[in-house]
Motif scaffolding. Structure first.
Motif, PDB file in Angstrom:
ATOM      1  N   THR A  50       0.855  -1.179   0.000  1.00  0.00           N
ATOM      2  CA  THR A  50       0.000   0.000   0.000  1.00  0.00           C
ATOM      3  C   THR A  50       0.891   1.228   0.000  1.00  0.00           C
ATOM      4  O   THR A  50       1.921   1.269   0.691  1.00  0.00           O
ATOM      5  CB  THR A  50      -0.929   0.045   1.226  1.00  0.00           C
ATOM      6  OG1 THR A  50      -0.129   0.041   2.422  1.00  0.00           O
ATOM      7  CG2 THR A  50      -1.869  -1.154   1.248  1.00  0.00           C
ATOM      8  N   GLY A  51       0.530   2.213  -0.781  1.00  0.00           N
ATOM      9  CA  GLY A  51       1.337   3.416  -0.846  1.00  0.00           C
ATOM     10  C   GLY A  51       0.706   4.439  -1.769  1.00  0.00           C
ATOM     11  O   GLY A  51      -0.424   4.275  -2.231  1.00  0.00           O
ATOM     12  N   MET A  52       1.463   5.497  -2.036  1.00  0.00           N
ATOM     13  CA  MET A  52       0.996   6.592  -2.868  1.00  0.00           C
ATOM     14  C   MET A  52       1.741   6.586  -4.199  1.00  0.00           C
ATOM     15  O   MET A  52       2.960   6.383  -4.236  1.00  0.00           O
ATOM     16  CB  MET A  52       1.208   7.930  -2.166  1.00  0.00           C
ATOM     17  CG  MET A  52       0.570   8.025  -0.785  1.00  0.00           C
ATOM     18  SD  MET A  52      -1.237   7.826  -0.781  1.00  0.00           S
ATOM     19  CE  MET A  52      -1.744   9.356  -1.578  1.00  0.00           C
ATOM     20  N   VAL A  53       1.007   6.798  -5.277  1.00  0.00           N
ATOM     21  CA  VAL A  53       1.574   6.892  -6.621  1.00  0.00           C
ATOM     22  C   VAL A  53       1.368   8.317  -7.120  1.00  0.00           C
ATOM     23  O   VAL A  53       0.232   8.807  -7.184  1.00  0.00           O
ATOM     24  CB  VAL A  53       0.908   5.882  -7.572  1.00  0.00           C
ATOM     25  CG1 VAL A  53       1.317   6.158  -9.014  1.00  0.00           C
ATOM     26  CG2 VAL A  53       1.270   4.451  -7.175  1.00  0.00           C
ATOM     27  N   SER A  54       2.440   8.979  -7.482  1.00  0.00           N
ATOM     28  CA  SER A  54       2.366  10.357  -7.948  1.00  0.00           C
ATOM     29  C   SER A  54       1.948  10.409  -9.415  1.00  0.00           C
ATOM     30  O   SER A  54       2.397   9.603 -10.235  1.00  0.00           O
ATOM     31  CB  SER A  54       3.729  11.038  -7.794  1.00  0.00           C
ATOM     32  OG  SER A  54       4.089  11.119  -6.430  1.00  0.00           O
ATOM     33  N   VAL A  55       1.098  11.387  -9.719  1.00  0.00           N
ATOM     34  CA  VAL A  55       0.696  11.642 -11.101  1.00  0.00           C
ATOM     35  C   VAL A  55       0.247  13.093 -11.192  1.00  0.00           C
ATOM     36  O   VAL A  55      -0.489  13.586 -10.332  1.00  0.00           O
ATOM     37  CB  VAL A  55      -0.417  10.672 -11.566  1.00  0.00           C
ATOM     38  CG1 VAL A  55      -1.616  10.705 -10.639  1.00  0.00           C
ATOM     39  CG2 VAL A  55      -0.845  10.988 -12.992  1.00  0.00           C
TER      40      VAL A  55
ATOM     41  N   ALA B  14      -0.635   5.747 -14.783  1.00  0.00           N
ATOM     42  CA  ALA B  14       0.332   5.981 -13.714  1.00  0.00           C
ATOM     43  C   ALA B  14       0.394   4.795 -12.755  1.00  0.00           C
ATOM     44  O   ALA B  14       1.481   4.371 -12.342  1.00  0.00           O
ATOM     45  CB  ALA B  14      -0.023   7.263 -12.953  1.00  0.00           C
ATOM     46  N   VAL B  15      -0.770   4.247 -12.402  1.00  0.00           N
ATOM     47  CA  VAL B  15      -0.798   3.116 -11.473  1.00  0.00           C
ATOM     48  C   VAL B  15      -0.183   1.867 -12.113  1.00  0.00           C
ATOM     49  O   VAL B  15       0.623   1.156 -11.486  1.00  0.00           O
ATOM     50  CB  VAL B  15      -2.243   2.840 -11.008  1.00  0.00           C
ATOM     51  CG1 VAL B  15      -2.326   1.521 -10.235  1.00  0.00           C
ATOM     52  CG2 VAL B  15      -2.746   4.001 -10.151  1.00  0.00           C
ATOM     53  N   LEU B  16      -0.532   1.589 -13.362  1.00  0.00           N
ATOM     54  CA  LEU B  16       0.027   0.422 -14.041  1.00  0.00           C
ATOM     55  C   LEU B  16       1.544   0.521 -14.159  1.00  0.00           C
ATOM     56  O   LEU B  16       2.270  -0.456 -13.926  1.00  0.00           O
ATOM     57  CB  LEU B  16      -0.594   0.262 -15.422  1.00  0.00           C
ATOM     58  CG  LEU B  16      -2.095  -0.011 -15.492  1.00  0.00           C
ATOM     59  CD1 LEU B  16      -2.527  -0.248 -16.933  1.00  0.00           C
ATOM     60  CD2 LEU B  16      -2.497  -1.185 -14.626  1.00  0.00           C
ATOM     61  N   THR B  17       2.028   1.698 -14.503  1.00  0.00           N
ATOM     62  CA  THR B  17       3.473   1.889 -14.644  1.00  0.00           C
ATOM     63  C   THR B  17       4.176   1.748 -13.300  1.00  0.00           C
ATOM     64  O   THR B  17       5.202   1.068 -13.184  1.00  0.00           O
ATOM     65  CB  THR B  17       3.769   3.273 -15.254  1.00  0.00           C
ATOM     66  OG1 THR B  17       3.170   3.342 -16.553  1.00  0.00           O
ATOM     67  CG2 THR B  17       5.268   3.497 -15.381  1.00  0.00           C
ATOM     68  N   ALA B  18       3.620   2.393 -12.287  1.00  0.00           N
ATOM     69  CA  ALA B  18       4.255   2.366 -10.970  1.00  0.00           C
ATOM     70  C   ALA B  18       4.315   0.954 -10.389  1.00  0.00           C
ATOM     71  O   ALA B  18       5.289   0.594  -9.719  1.00  0.00           O
ATOM     72  CB  ALA B  18       3.507   3.292 -10.019  1.00  0.00           C
ATOM     73  N   ARG B  19       3.312   0.148 -10.664  1.00  0.00           N
ATOM     74  CA  ARG B  19       3.261  -1.204 -10.093  1.00  0.00           C
ATOM     75  C   ARG B  19       3.771  -2.265 -11.061  1.00  0.00           C
ATOM     76  O   ARG B  19       3.758  -3.454 -10.749  1.00  0.00           O
ATOM     77  CB  ARG B  19       1.827  -1.545  -9.651  1.00  0.00           C
ATOM     78  CG  ARG B  19       1.232  -0.614  -8.614  1.00  0.00           C
ATOM     79  CD  ARG B  19       2.155  -0.442  -7.402  1.00  0.00           C
ATOM     80  NE  ARG B  19       2.458  -1.742  -6.790  1.00  0.00           N
ATOM     81  CZ  ARG B  19       3.578  -2.016  -6.111  1.00  0.00           C
ATOM     82  NH1 ARG B  19       4.528  -1.084  -6.015  1.00  0.00           N
ATOM     83  NH2 ARG B  19       3.769  -3.216  -5.586  1.00  0.00           N
TER      84      ARG B  19
END
Length: 267
Positions: free
Chosen positions: A9-14, A85-90
């Protein structure tokens, strides 16, 4: 012995904000859940529990919803960027997108634009062509959200409102209804080459009485006739508001069916 990785769990910047994301991890087929207009990721817990540990479940709160931060941009296009952003970050590749209501529109649009990056999409009672907005209706929508605004603090705790003004709530609603106009949505349907499956609710909801909602759902029929990649998997007894709570088994079964398609097996 297999050691299960802990949930991340965390924060994804966009853009100018950050999104609260939960990723169960693991080697299973990734499933990304897209929320309703003002909802948060908590509404998917029953679907996720039904599907179980064989899948990698990724949920997130949209801008100003849940635990995510505020933004200067709450547009539909911004929400599409958030998926990227979420797909890339994860590090997610070829997920199944599962969207409810507003999230269903996001799922269909993203799948149409990214056919090589998605296994398929499940639309949970959303993304139906309709055209009913006029100036009077727009003003009614704005008045409705102004009238409901004193309830926003309570609704936010239930995952049913955003940290936005009444005007911002209304504009999100108006924009998504404009995007559902056939002139806007039909070209999106015609671009779809990945499998899209619909789980369709019954009856009305807070935003529309039963007769209107049932008519809107039948507007999908011409789309089904011309694009074989788009199908209705099932129509359930629950209405739009209760479908994630009452008919989560049907949604989970649709995800399983989609994951087991020949395209998925060959993948």
């Amino acid at each position: 012995m297999t050691i299960k990785q802990p949930v991340w769990t965390g924060m994804v910047s966009v853009d100018d904000t950050a999104l609260a994301v939960t990723d169960t991890g693991g080697p299973g087929r990734p499933v990304v859940y897209l929320n309703g207009s003002y909802a948060d990721q908590s509404h998917w817990r029953r679907v996720i529990a039904d599907l179980g540990d064989g899948y990698r479940h990724i949920t997130f709160d949209e801008r100003a919803r849940g635990k995510s931060k505020r933004s200067a941009d709450y547009s539909f296009e911004a929400c599409l960027r958030d998926i990227d952003a979420v797909l890339t970050a994860r590090g997610v590749d070829r997920p199944i997108l599962v969207g409810w209501s507003y999230g269903a529109m996001l799922a269909v649009h993203w799948a149409a634009r990214n056919p090589d990056r998605v296994l398929g999409a499940v639309s949970v009672d959303g993304a139906f062509p309709h055209e009913w907005l006029d100036d009077a209706t727009r003003e009614q929508v704005r008045k409705l959200f102004r009238r409901l605004s004193p309830l926003f603090p309570i609704a936010r705790r239930l995952g049913m409102a955003a940290r936005m003004s009444a005007e911002q709530h209304a504009e999100i609603n108006l924009e998504i209804n404009e995007l559902c106009a056939p002139a806007a949505l039909d070209p999106v349907f015609d671009q779809v080459t990945a499998p899209v499956r619909y789980v369709v609710a019954t009856g009305g909801n807070l935003g529309g009485e039963a007769k209107l909602m049932e008519q809107i759902r039948t507007n999908l029929d011409p789309v089904l006739a011309r694009n074989p990649n788009i199908r209705v998997s099932t129509k359930v007894a629950s209405n739009h508001s209760k479908i994630l709570r009452k008919d989560f088994h049907a949604i989970a079964d649709t995800v399983r069916d989609l994951a087991a398609t020949p395209a998925s097996v060959a993948d």
